[in-house]
Design an enzyme around this catalytic site. Sequence first.
Site, PDB file in Angstrom:
ATOM      1  N   LYS A 141      40.809  27.474  24.589  1.00  0.00           N
ATOM      2  CA  LYS A 141      40.656  26.779  25.866  1.00  0.00           C
ATOM      3  C   LYS A 141      39.195  26.382  25.980  1.00  0.00           C
ATOM      4  CE  LYS A 141      40.552  27.164  30.828  1.00  0.00           C
ATOM      5  NZ  LYS A 141      40.671  28.002  32.027  1.00  0.00           N
TER       6      LYS A 141
ATOM      7  N   GLY B  47      39.099  29.212  41.222  1.00  0.00           N
ATOM      8  CA  GLY B  47      39.108  30.344  42.150  1.00  0.00           C
ATOM      9  C   GLY B  47      39.178  29.978  43.620  1.00  0.00           C
TER      10      GLY B  47
ATOM     11  N   GLY C 195      42.643  26.017  40.658  1.00  0.00           N
ATOM     12  CA  GLY C 195      42.828  25.528  42.017  1.00  0.00           C
ATOM     13  C   GLY C 195      44.121  25.946  42.689  1.00  0.00           C
TER      14      GLY C 195
ATOM     15  N   SER D 189      43.617  33.479  39.362  1.00  0.00           N
ATOM     16  CA  SER D 189      43.304  34.113  40.649  1.00  0.00           C
ATOM     17  C   SER D 189      44.488  34.143  41.609  1.00  0.00           C
ATOM     18  CB  SER D 189      42.157  33.372  41.330  1.00  0.00           C
ATOM     19  OG  SER D 189      41.034  33.333  40.493  1.00  0.00           O
TER      20      SER D 189
END
Lengths: 99, 281
Positions: free
Chosen positions: B117, B178, B205, B227
């Site tokens: 990534k 986050g 997001g 998150s």
Amino acid sequence: MIPVLTIGNSPVDQTVVRGPMPNVQINSEPVTLDEGATVVAAVAQTTGRELTESGTPADGGRLGVAVALAGEVVPRSRWAATELAEGDELEIVTAVQGG
Amino acid sequence: MTTTPATASTPTPASETDGGVVPSVQIGSYTLESRLIMGTGGITDLAALEKALVQSGTTLTTVAMRRYSPETKTSVFSMLERLGIDVLPNTAGCYTVKDTVLTAELGREALETSLIKVEVIADEHTLLPDVIETLEATEQLADRGFIPLVYTSDDPAAALRLEQAGAAAVMPLGAPIGTGLGILNPHNIELICSRAKVPVVLDAGIGTASEAALAIELGCSAVLVASAVTRAQDPTAMAEAMRLAVAAGFHSARAGRIPRREHALASSPAEGIINPLDTLT
């Protein structure tokens, strides 16, 4: 059978004579290694895992660790052949939670 | 036209799918089985993380590469290995091409995977991607044989450039990392998806399950969630919600939504109304 490497007793042929007990930096911490220590020994000492000469854990499984020496990756296949010298800077990294 | 994932060569009507099974996605030479990619940050309790990962049904999960420390012993890597979840190393914390390439090489060496990534951020306050550095890093990593999944802004022009540079998947953000602000520019995400020849993964997001469903409805092949699950009040329950949302989004995208209209359109017949309005006057 793959011989098990013990810390400070590297079976690697020490053809290059270097200063005894090299002082190196591992992850920016000063570490004194045994004379003729290779990357395998440094990784074993840092992780506390017993390693075979090929850099895999003696108890099986995967180590999940990679090494950079002076900003270049040292492939696991070259760990046993890479002797450390005075002043070498090693990064030993692994996966942590994130992303 | 219905939004059909790039990998479905012959679109199958939803009615012919069995039991709501969502097909895999091809990312370069890698087959992504679950369209819910998970992150592992934002939670200290490893046992709770494990439960959430299992409940999410994920088959690919991100980790960061950091210096080895003694506390790393019960590592997240061995947990993922035990759970049979593939690992996706990221380059989080990198600001330059050089650091990104070195981190990627270390990740490949340590974790024995070519997946990476690519994440090159511009500054620590916004954590927004530096697209210029990202483009160069993507090109170098593709040349070195990696399968780059590239985190980027929600800019359709940048997404195309990254694809041309060798991205195996482009991963636009919905909102900054986050924040849980959801998908701030759905139009851009839809545009990115409609033009991309590689899978699009909505990254960053997402705050709640409906936003994961929306991402897939907009045409994304998968979502990456960290998150929203790990910092939820009940991570395991949210992980399940995300899994269901991704499936719901996939099936609704394939079913084809109705067009939006300016005015109401009655669904009951106009004929035979018992008390027509004109008789009341």
